[in-house]
Design an enzyme around this catalytic site. Structure first.
Site, PDB file in Angstrom:
ATOM      1  CG  ASN A  34      -0.319  -0.130   2.405  1.00 44.09           C
ATOM      2  OD1 ASN A  34       0.415   1.068   2.894  1.00 44.09           O
ATOM      3  ND2 ASN A  34      -0.918  -0.968   3.382  1.00 44.09           N
ATOM      4  NE  ARG A  35      -1.349   5.043  -4.580  1.00 47.50           N
ATOM      5  CZ  ARG A  35      -0.213   4.920  -5.758  1.00 47.50           C
ATOM      6  NH1 ARG A  35       0.646   5.626  -5.586  1.00 47.50           N
ATOM      7  NH2 ARG A  35      -0.805   4.563  -6.994  1.00 47.50           N
TER       8      ARG A  35
END
Ligand code: CTP
Ligand code: CA
Length: 236
Positions: A34-35
């Site tokens: 994920n970011r």
């Protein structure tokens, strides 16, 4: 900054912080991620140390450096983060779950690299749910009867753009999780992740907004820690 005195209002307080984003291995060379950069969690750890706390950071794939004075434990995936948290939770006064934990992991970890020639035109991945670390930590604490002694803070990054609707989501989430506070912020591809600024509301278990901040992540970290300090003063 040098020469400036910081109030040691967390002196001797043991704090466990998680930061970063977990990576769930798919095969030996690929993961689902994920970011999350880890900036907000590292900022909490960093401010807590400056305010006198004994800080352990459970760090998953950070894009930022960890400052001196923090006991840092590196993990990769959600189940490792769960183990690292459970091993330390009982001896901790405050837990701040800032990490973006993958909700799902691949059902199987393939031993060799997935090949196009085997998968063909399309590839379907089966995912299974990861443990909800925050909820488990709250349950464990409550079973120990340590509600008043250990303060647990969760985070919620929501893409809902409408403020009222986002708050409603956050209220439902903290009720579900049972933690003392939930730090809610709005994210999208341009907002939140990886940035130096953050805009948050800190909710309590009754759904009331205890604090709000729109500032650099260090200041936001101080706002969150202020809420924790106030709670601990009340509990005494
Ligand atoms: N969290 C956790 N373990 C998980 C997932 C989330 O401990 N497997 C923690 C996060 O670190 C965060 C909080 O729970 O502090 C809220 O995470 P979030 O993803 O917003 O909540 P979820 O319950 O996973 O709900 P959603 O379906 O919105 O992702
Ligand atoms: Ca989630």
């Amino acid at each position: 900054t040098a020469g400036q005195r910081v109030a040691q209002d967390l002196a001797g307080v043991r704090i466990l912080v998680t930061a970063g984003g977990t990576r769930e291995p798919l095969d030996p060379v690929r993961f689902l991620g994920n970011r999350s950069s880890g900036k907000q969690g590292v900022a909490v750890a960093s401010r807590a140390v400056s305010r006198g706390a004994e800080v352990t950071l459970i760090a998953a794939n950070l894009e930022v450096d960890v400052p001196e004075g923090i006991n840092c434990v590196r993990v990769e995936r959600a189940t490792e983060m769960a183990d690292a948290c459970h091993a330390r939770a009982a001896g901790t006064d405050v837990i701040v779950m800032a990490a973006a934990v993958a909700d799902y992991r691949p059902a199987q970890q393939v031993p060799g690299k997935i090949k196009k020639s085997d998968a063909g035109e399309s590839l379907t991945l089966e995912l299974v749910q990861n443990p909800d670390i925050l909820r488990e930590l709250v349950t464990e604490r409550n079973e120990r009867g340590a509600q008043g002694e250990q303060c647990i803070v969760g985070f919620a990054a929501e893409t809902e753009p409408d403020d009222a609707a986002r708050l409603a989501i956050a209220r439902a989430k903290i009720a579900r999780k049972g933690c003392d506070f939930l730090v809610c912020n709005r994210v999208d591809e341009a907002l939140g992740f990886g940035q130096d600024q953050n805009t948050v509301d800190v909710l309590d278990l009754r759904g009331e907004v205890r604090a709000s901040a729109s500032a650099d992540k260090m200041s936001v970290a101080d706002t969150i820690l202020d809420v924790v300090v106030a709670q601990r003063a009340n509990a005494r």
